[in-house]
Motif scaffolding. Structure first.
Motif, PDB file in Angstrom:
ATOM      1  N   LEU A  23      -9.512 -19.226   5.753  1.00 55.81           N
ATOM      2  CA  LEU A  23      -8.847 -18.041   5.224  1.00 55.81           C
ATOM      3  C   LEU A  23      -9.417 -17.722   3.854  1.00 55.81           C
ATOM      4  O   LEU A  23      -9.556 -18.611   3.008  1.00 55.81           O
ATOM      5  N   ALA A  24      -9.758 -16.447   3.630  1.00 57.69           N
ATOM      6  CA  ALA A  24     -10.309 -16.033   2.343  1.00 57.69           C
ATOM      7  C   ALA A  24      -9.741 -14.673   1.974  1.00 57.69           C
ATOM      8  O   ALA A  24      -9.315 -13.896   2.839  1.00 57.69           O
ATOM      9  N   VAL A  25      -9.733 -14.399   0.679  1.00 60.34           N
ATOM     10  CA  VAL A  25      -9.231 -13.125   0.189  1.00 60.34           C
ATOM     11  C   VAL A  25     -10.165 -12.611  -0.901  1.00 60.34           C
ATOM     12  O   VAL A  25     -10.671 -13.392  -1.716  1.00 60.34           O
ATOM     13  N   SER A  26     -10.424 -11.298  -0.877  1.00 59.89           N
ATOM     14  CA  SER A  26     -11.149 -10.618  -1.950  1.00 59.89           C
ATOM     15  C   SER A  26     -10.301  -9.425  -2.362  1.00 59.89           C
ATOM     16  O   SER A  26      -9.756  -8.712  -1.505  1.00 59.89           O
ATOM     17  N   SER A  27     -10.188  -9.218  -3.659  1.00 56.47           N
ATOM     18  CA  SER A  27      -9.306  -8.154  -4.105  1.00 56.47           C
ATOM     19  C   SER A  27      -9.705  -7.673  -5.484  1.00 56.47           C
ATOM     20  O   SER A  27     -10.252  -8.439  -6.290  1.00 56.47           O
ATOM     21  N   GLN A  28      -9.411  -6.388  -5.738  1.00 56.07           N
ATOM     22  CA  GLN A  28      -9.557  -5.799  -7.062  1.00 56.07           C
ATOM     23  C   GLN A  28      -8.294  -5.012  -7.359  1.00 56.07           C
ATOM     24  O   GLN A  28      -7.822  -4.244  -6.504  1.00 56.07           O
ATOM     25  N   GLU A  29      -7.762  -5.221  -8.532  1.00 53.68           N
ATOM     26  CA  GLU A  29      -6.531  -4.526  -8.902  1.00 53.68           C
ATOM     27  C   GLU A  29      -6.759  -3.017  -8.867  1.00 53.68           C
ATOM     28  O   GLU A  29      -7.731  -2.508  -9.421  1.00 53.68           O
ATOM     29  N   GLY A  30      -5.828  -2.323  -8.206  1.00 53.80           N
ATOM     30  CA  GLY A  30      -5.886  -0.877  -8.129  1.00 53.80           C
ATOM     31  C   GLY A  30      -6.795  -0.334  -7.052  1.00 53.80           C
ATOM     32  O   GLY A  30      -6.807   0.880  -6.799  1.00 53.80           O
ATOM     33  N   THR A  33      -5.789  -0.362   0.997  1.00 49.47           N
ATOM     34  CA  THR A  33      -6.067   0.372  -0.242  1.00 49.47           C
ATOM     35  C   THR A  33      -4.872   0.281  -1.174  1.00 49.47           C
ATOM     36  O   THR A  33      -4.514   1.254  -1.852  1.00 49.47           O
ATOM     37  N   GLY A  34      -4.266  -0.882  -1.212  1.00 54.11           N
ATOM     38  CA  GLY A  34      -3.048  -1.063  -1.990  1.00 54.11           C
ATOM     39  C   GLY A  34      -3.306  -1.384  -3.450  1.00 54.11           C
ATOM     40  O   GLY A  34      -4.357  -1.072  -4.020  1.00 54.11           O
ATOM     41  N   VAL A  35      -2.324  -2.084  -4.034  1.00 55.36           N
ATOM     42  CA  VAL A  35      -2.347  -2.333  -5.481  1.00 55.36           C
ATOM     43  C   VAL A  35      -3.362  -3.404  -5.868  1.00 55.36           C
ATOM     44  O   VAL A  35      -3.717  -3.535  -7.036  1.00 55.36           O
ATOM     45  N   GLY A  36      -3.806  -4.200  -4.901  1.00 51.94           N
ATOM     46  CA  GLY A  36      -4.751  -5.270  -5.222  1.00 51.94           C
ATOM     47  C   GLY A  36      -4.054  -6.483  -5.823  1.00 51.94           C
ATOM     48  O   GLY A  36      -2.858  -6.459  -6.133  1.00 51.94           O
ATOM     49  N   ILE A  37      -4.829  -7.530  -5.999  1.00 51.14           N
ATOM     50  CA  ILE A  37      -4.292  -8.803  -6.506  1.00 51.14           C
ATOM     51  C   ILE A  37      -5.166  -9.270  -7.659  1.00 51.14           C
ATOM     52  O   ILE A  37      -6.394  -9.336  -7.522  1.00 51.14           O
ATOM     53  N   ALA A  38      -4.554  -9.584  -8.769  1.00 54.25           N
ATOM     54  CA  ALA A  38      -5.303 -10.097  -9.915  1.00 54.25           C
ATOM     55  C   ALA A  38      -5.952 -11.430  -9.554  1.00 54.25           C
ATOM     56  O   ALA A  38      -5.440 -12.193  -8.728  1.00 54.25           O
ATOM     57  N   HIS A  39      -7.093 -11.699 -10.186  1.00 52.60           N
ATOM     58  CA  HIS A  39      -7.849 -12.916  -9.858  1.00 52.60           C
ATOM     59  C   HIS A  39      -7.013 -14.173 -10.047  1.00 52.60           C
ATOM     60  O   HIS A  39      -7.092 -15.109  -9.248  1.00 52.60           O
ATOM     61  N   GLU A  40      -6.190 -14.226 -11.096  1.00 52.04           N
ATOM     62  CA  GLU A  40      -5.416 -15.433 -11.375  1.00 52.04           C
ATOM     63  C   GLU A  40      -4.300 -15.675 -10.362  1.00 52.04           C
ATOM     64  O   GLU A  40      -3.723 -16.764 -10.307  1.00 52.04           O
ATOM     65  N   HIS A  41      -3.988 -14.641  -9.532  1.00 50.38           N
ATOM     66  CA  HIS A  41      -2.919 -14.800  -8.540  1.00 50.38           C
ATOM     67  C   HIS A  41      -3.455 -15.008  -7.138  1.00 50.38           C
ATOM     68  O   HIS A  41      -2.657 -15.209  -6.206  1.00 50.38           O
ATOM     69  N   GLN A  42      -4.766 -14.968  -6.938  1.00 44.12           N
ATOM     70  CA  GLN A  42      -5.317 -14.958  -5.590  1.00 44.12           C
ATOM     71  C   GLN A  42      -5.168 -16.290  -4.857  1.00 44.12           C
ATOM     72  O   GLN A  42      -5.313 -16.331  -3.634  1.00 44.12           O
ATOM     73  N   MET A  43      -4.905 -17.369  -5.558  1.00 48.78           N
ATOM     74  CA  MET A  43      -4.606 -18.641  -4.891  1.00 48.78           C
ATOM     75  C   MET A  43      -3.103 -18.857  -4.761  1.00 48.78           C
ATOM     76  O   MET A  43      -2.619 -19.438  -3.790  1.00 48.78           O
ATOM     77  N   ALA A  44      -2.346 -18.369  -5.751  1.00 44.98           N
ATOM     78  CA  ALA A  44      -0.897 -18.590  -5.760  1.00 44.98           C
ATOM     79  C   ALA A  44      -0.171 -17.786  -4.694  1.00 44.98           C
ATOM     80  O   ALA A  44       0.963 -18.139  -4.325  1.00 44.98           O
ATOM     81  N   ILE A  45      -0.774 -16.702  -4.189  1.00 41.59           N
ATOM     82  CA  ILE A  45      -0.071 -15.856  -3.223  1.00 41.59           C
ATOM     83  C   ILE A  45       0.226 -16.585  -1.918  1.00 41.59           C
ATOM     84  O   ILE A  45       1.073 -16.131  -1.138  1.00 41.59           O
ATOM     85  N   PHE A  46      -0.428 -17.713  -1.664  1.00 42.79           N
ATOM     86  CA  PHE A  46      -0.187 -18.459  -0.434  1.00 42.79           C
ATOM     87  C   PHE A  46       0.911 -19.507  -0.596  1.00 42.79           C
ATOM     88  O   PHE A  46       1.185 -20.264   0.338  1.00 42.79           O
ATOM     89  N   GLN A  47       1.534 -19.582  -1.760  1.00 41.10           N
ATOM     90  CA  GLN A  47       2.643 -20.509  -1.986  1.00 41.10           C
ATOM     91  C   GLN A  47       3.946 -19.891  -1.500  1.00 41.10           C
ATOM     92  O   GLN A  47       4.098 -18.668  -1.473  1.00 41.10           O
ATOM     93  N   GLU A  48       4.920 -20.765  -1.177  1.00 38.50           N
ATOM     94  CA  GLU A  48       6.206 -20.283  -0.691  1.00 38.50           C
ATOM     95  C   GLU A  48       6.915 -19.442  -1.757  1.00 38.50           C
ATOM     96  O   GLU A  48       6.985 -19.823  -2.924  1.00 38.50           O
ATOM     97  N   THR A  90       0.846  -1.188   0.000  1.00 35.63           N
ATOM     98  CA  THR A  90       0.000   0.000   0.000  1.00 35.63           C
ATOM     99  C   THR A  90       0.885   1.243   0.000  1.00 35.63           C
ATOM    100  O   THR A  90       1.786   1.363   0.846  1.00 35.63           O
ATOM    101  N   SER A  91       0.644   2.150  -0.928  1.00 39.65           N
ATOM    102  CA  SER A  91       1.435   3.380  -1.021  1.00 39.65           C
ATOM    103  C   SER A  91       0.649   4.611  -0.593  1.00 39.65           C
ATOM    104  O   SER A  91       1.243   5.640  -0.284  1.00 39.65           O
ATOM    105  N   LYS A  92      -0.661   4.553  -0.588  1.00 43.46           N
ATOM    106  CA  LYS A  92      -1.477   5.670  -0.131  1.00 43.46           C
ATOM    107  C   LYS A  92      -2.773   5.117   0.453  1.00 43.46           C
ATOM    108  O   LYS A  92      -3.223   4.035   0.083  1.00 43.46           O
ATOM    109  N   GLY A  93      -3.339   5.912   1.360  1.00 45.76           N
ATOM    110  CA  GLY A  93      -4.551   5.439   2.019  1.00 45.76           C
ATOM    111  C   GLY A  93      -4.214   4.867   3.379  1.00 45.76           C
ATOM    112  O   GLY A  93      -3.654   5.544   4.237  1.00 45.76           O
ATOM    113  N   GLY A  94      -4.520   3.608   3.575  1.00 44.42           N
ATOM    114  CA  GLY A  94      -4.230   3.026   4.865  1.00 44.42           C
ATOM    115  C   GLY A  94      -4.641   1.572   4.964  1.00 44.42           C
ATOM    116  O   GLY A  94      -5.014   0.928   3.977  1.00 44.42           O
TER     117      GLY A  94
END
Length: 459
Positions: free
Chosen positions: A416-423, A369-384, A346-350
Motif C-alpha cells: 500500500l502506498a500513498v502520494s499526495s499534495q495539499e490542495g 481531487t480533494g484536499v490532499g494530505i500533508a507529508h507529515e500526516h501521510q503515515m499517521a493516516i493509517f492509524q486507528e 473531495t468537494s469538487k472534481g471527482g
C-alpha cells in the motif's frame, strides 16, 4: 566467550600471586642454612620481582582492559601470557636448589609447596586453559629438569635412580590429573557463562515482550477511548431524536432521516470495529478465487454513485478486461474504503478508480481531487481513529477506513502506498504481486492525459 574467561582469570590471579609471595619467605627461611646462599638469593629475587610484575599487570588490566570485552582482552592475554609460564619455571626451579642438596625434611616441605602451587593454579588458571597449560607445563618441566640435573651431579646417583624415576612418573601423573581437573573446571566456567547468556537473552526477551504488552494495552486503551468517543456522538443524537419524536410526533417525517443517519453511523462503526477485531485476532478468513475486475468496478460505482452525485462529483473507473486471483470480499472492502475516503475529502472534481500493469505487478489506483494530505500526516493516516484536523470531510469520518485498508493489504500480502499534495488531491495505490494475475487480454494503458488534466500530477 574467551574474553569473559580472561576476565575471570585476571580476577582470580591475585590469589595465585599472593600464595607465591607467602610461600617465598618460607622457602628462604627453610633453605638459608642448607643451600648455596648466592643461588638462593638469586632465585628469591627473581621470584619476588616476577610476583611484583604480575601484581602490576593486574592493576594495568583493571585500569585499561577490564571495561572492554572485545579483542583488547585477548590482546592483553597474548602480550603478557609469557608471565604464566615464567612463574611455573621459577617455582619448579626450587627443585634445582633442594633435590639431593638439602635435608629430607626440607625437600619434603619444598615438594609440598610446589604441589600447593600447582593446586592453587587450578582455581586461578582453570577459567582460561592456555594459561593453565602454560603454567602447569612449565612447573612440571622445570621440576623434572631440577631432579634430573641434581641426580646427574650427585656422586651417589645410582642409589637414588629408582626414587627419581618414581618422582618423574608422579610428576607426569600430577600434570595429567591437574590438567584434566582444570579442563573440567573450565567446562563449568563455560557452562556458567552460557547459562548467564541464556538468562540475559531470556530477560531481554521478557523485557521486550513486557514492553510490547504495555504498548499493546496502551494502544488498546486509546482505541477503546476513541471508539467510545465516536460511538457516543451518534448514540446521543439518536437519543435526542427519539425524545424529540415522543414530544412532537408530527415531526416524524423530518426526524426519521436523521435517526436513520445516526443508525447508519453506529452500524458503520460497529462493522469497522468487528473487522479490526477479526483481523487482529487472525479470524479473518480469506477465500481466493477468480475476480472479474470490470464487474468489481461496476459494483463500486453502483455503491458509491449516489454519494458522488449528492456532492456533485464525478466517479469514474478505468478497468482492464481481465480477471485476477484474489478474495473478492477483501478486495471490494479495500477499494470501497479508499473510494469512500476519497469522496469524503473531495468537494469538487471527482474520483477515479483504475487498474494498471507495472512491470510484474498489478496496481489498483484511487485518485481524487480533494484536499490532499500533508507529508507529515501521510503515515499517521493509517492509524486507528486518526483524522487530520480542519480537513473537510473529517468531521463525519470515523478514522478507521484507512486502518482497515492497511491491515487487509498486509493480510493479503499486498503493498500500500500513498502520494499526495495539499490542495491538489491524493492517489492511493494497492500493488498486487505477480501470483494474483491470470490470463489477460491486452487493453489500452490508463491514459496519463486524463489523470494529468483532471486529477493533478502527483507522481
Amino acid at each position: 566467550m574467551n574474553t569473559r574467561l580472561i576476565g575471570v582469570l585476571m580476577d582470580n590471579l591475585g590469589s595465585a600471586v599472593f600464595a607465591s609471595v607467602m610461600a617465598l619467605p618460607v622457602i628462604v627461611f627453610l633453605l638459608a642454612s642448607e643451600v648455596a646462599t648466592v643461588s638462593l638469593v638469586v632465585w628469591a629475587v627473581i621470584a619476588f620481582s616476577l610476583a611484583v610484575y604480575r601484581y602490576w599487570l593486574i592493576s594495568v588490566y583493571r585500569l585499561q582492559y577490564d571495561s572492554y570485552e572485545g579483542p583488547q582482552r585477548q590482546l592483553f592475554a597474548d602480550r603478557y601470557g609469557w608471565t604464566w609460564g615464567a612463574s611455573g619455571l621459577i617455582w619448579g626451579g626450587v627443585t634445582l636448589l633442594v633435590y639431593l642438596q638439602a635435608s629430607a625434611s626440607s625437600q619434603f616441605v619444598c615438594g609440598l609447596l610446589i604441589l600447593g602451587q600447582g593446586i592453587v593454579s587450578l582455581g586461578s588458571f582453570s577459567s582460561y586453559l592456555p594459561a593453565l597449560k602454560s603454567y602447569l607445563s612449565s612447573l612440571t618441566a622445570s621440576t623434572a629438569l631440577g631432579i634430573v640435573v641434581n641426580l646427574g651431579l650427585n656422586d651417589w646417583a645410582y642409589v637414588y635412580w629408582h626414587q627419581t624415576v618414581a618422582l618423574l612418573i608422579l610428576l607426569g601423573i600430577f600434570w595429567h590429573l591437574t590438567y584434566k581437573m582444570g579442563v573440567r573446571l573450565n567446562a563449568v566456567h563455560r557452562s556458567s557463562f552460557e547459562l548467564q547468556f541464556s538468562n540475559e537473552e531470556l530477560i531481554e526477551s521478557l523485557t521486550q515482550q513486557t514492553r510490547a504488552s504495555l504498548r499493546a494495552v496502551a494502544a488498546k486503551n486509546r482505541f477503546l477511548a476513541s471508539a467510545a468517543h465516536d460511538l457516543r456522538q451518534p448514540v446521543h443524537a439518536l437519543s435526542l431524536y427519539a425524545d424529540w419524536l415522543v414530544t412532537e410526533p408530527e415531526m416524524a417525517q423530518d426526524i426519521a432521516p436523521r435517526m436513520l443517519q445516526s443508525t447508519r453511523a453506529i452500524n458503520e462503526l460497529f462493522d469497522s470495529l468487528f473487522d479490526l477485531t477479526r483481523i487482529d485476532a487472525g479470524n479473518y478468513k480469506v477465500h481466493l478465487q477468480s475476480v472479474d475486475v470490470p464487474k468489481l468496478f461496476e459494483e463500486l460505482v453502483t455503491q458509491f454513485a449516489p454519494v458522488a452525485a449528492n456532492k456533485s462529483l464525478r466517479l469514474r473507473t478505468h478497468s482492464r478486461s481481465r480477471s485476477i486471483w484474489a478474495d473478492p470480499v477483501v478486495l471490494r472492502r479495500i477499494l470501497g474504503n479508499l473510494v469512500s475516503n476519497a469522496l469524503k475529502h473531495t468537494s469538487k472534481g471527482g474520483v477515479l478508480v483504475g487498474l494498471r500493469q507495472r512491470e510484474a505487478s498489478l496496481v489498483f489506483e484511487v485518485w481524487d481531487t480533494g484536499v490532499g494530505i500533508a507529508h507529515e500526516h501521510q503515515m499517521a493516516i493509517f492509524q486507528e481513529f486518526f483524522r487530520v484536523s480542519q480537513h473537510q470531510g473529517t468531521e463525519d469520518s470515523l478514522g478507521l477506513g484507512l486502518t482497515i485498508v492497511s491491515k487487509l493489504t498486509t493480510l493479503m500480502g499486498y503493498q500500500l502506498a500513498v502520494s499526495s499534495q495539499e490542495g491538489r488531491g491524493s492517489v492511493f495505490r494497492v500493488m498486487l504481486p505477480a501470483y494474483t494475475q491470470s490470463v489477460a487480454a491486452p487493453d489500452p494503458v490508463m491514459p496519463e492525459v486524463v489523470l494529468s488534466s483532471e486529477f493533478g500530477v502527483l507522481e
